[in-house]
Design a protein around this motif. Sequence first.
Motif, short mmCIF file in Angstrom:
data_model
loop_
_atom_site.label_atom_id
_atom_site.label_comp_id
_atom_site.label_asym_id
_atom_site.label_seq_id
_atom_site.Cartn_x
_atom_site.Cartn_y
_atom_site.Cartn_z
N UNK A 48 2.42 9.55 5.13
CA UNK A 48 2.82 10.60 3.61
C UNK A 48 0.89 11.51 3.37
N UNK A 49 0.22 12.36 3.06
CA UNK A 49 -0.71 12.15 2.39
C UNK A 49 -0.53 12.58 0.76
N UNK A 50 -1.05 12.09 -0.24
CA UNK A 50 -0.75 12.88 -1.43
C UNK A 50 -2.34 12.84 -1.60
N UNK A 51 -2.71 13.37 -2.90
CA UNK A 51 -3.78 14.27 -2.94
C UNK A 51 -3.28 13.85 -4.97
N UNK A 52 -4.40 13.47 -5.05
CA UNK A 52 -4.25 13.06 -6.49
C UNK A 52 -6.11 13.30 -7.30
N UNK A 53 -5.73 14.70 -7.94
CA UNK A 53 -6.74 15.28 -8.27
C UNK A 53 -6.62 15.55 -10.07
N UNK B 135 4.22 5.96 -7.06
CA UNK B 135 2.93 7.22 -8.25
C UNK B 135 2.89 8.39 -7.60
N UNK B 136 3.63 8.67 -6.80
CA UNK B 136 4.14 10.27 -6.47
C UNK B 136 5.60 10.63 -6.98
N UNK C 231 0.52 -1.12 -0.12
CA UNK C 231 0.01 0.06 -0.27
C UNK C 231 0.73 1.37 0.22
N UNK C 232 1.53 1.98 0.84
CA UNK C 232 2.42 2.48 1.33
C UNK C 232 3.42 2.44 -0.43
N UNK C 233 4.08 1.54 -0.73
CA UNK C 233 5.21 1.35 -1.40
C UNK C 233 4.41 1.78 -2.97
N UNK D 110 6.40 8.54 -10.16
CA UNK D 110 6.46 7.91 -11.40
C UNK D 110 5.78 8.37 -12.69
N UNK D 111 5.92 9.53 -13.10
CA UNK D 111 4.47 10.12 -13.93
C UNK D 111 3.96 8.85 -15.15
N UNK D 112 4.59 7.73 -15.51
CA UNK D 112 4.22 7.22 -16.44
C UNK D 112 2.22 6.91 -15.52
N UNK D 113 2.65 6.03 -14.52
CA UNK D 113 2.62 5.38 -13.63
C UNK D 113 0.80 6.88 -13.41
#
Length: 70
Positions: A60-65, A11-12, A4-6, A14-17
């Motif tokens: 660590x929080x990531x927001x993908x919009x 994702x943060x 999950x964390x990996x 790797x632009x392709x991912x």
Amino acid sequence: MSKFNQFFEKLGSDAKLLEEYKQDPQGVMQANGLNDNEVQAVLSGDGAELKRLSGENKIKEFLVVFINDK
């Protein structure tokens, strides 16, 4: 580190991912080893469950919009 964390670390960075994730979040998470509970927590935005799944330590929080014009 859990899958999950990996996944979200990757994702943060790797632009392709990230582009693949924007097109099919559920499919990309599943293809990267997240289980159904993890996928549903992300899709629902359940903050308490996301914190629990991440290990609750220095999360660590990531927001993908993104906007899908399709």
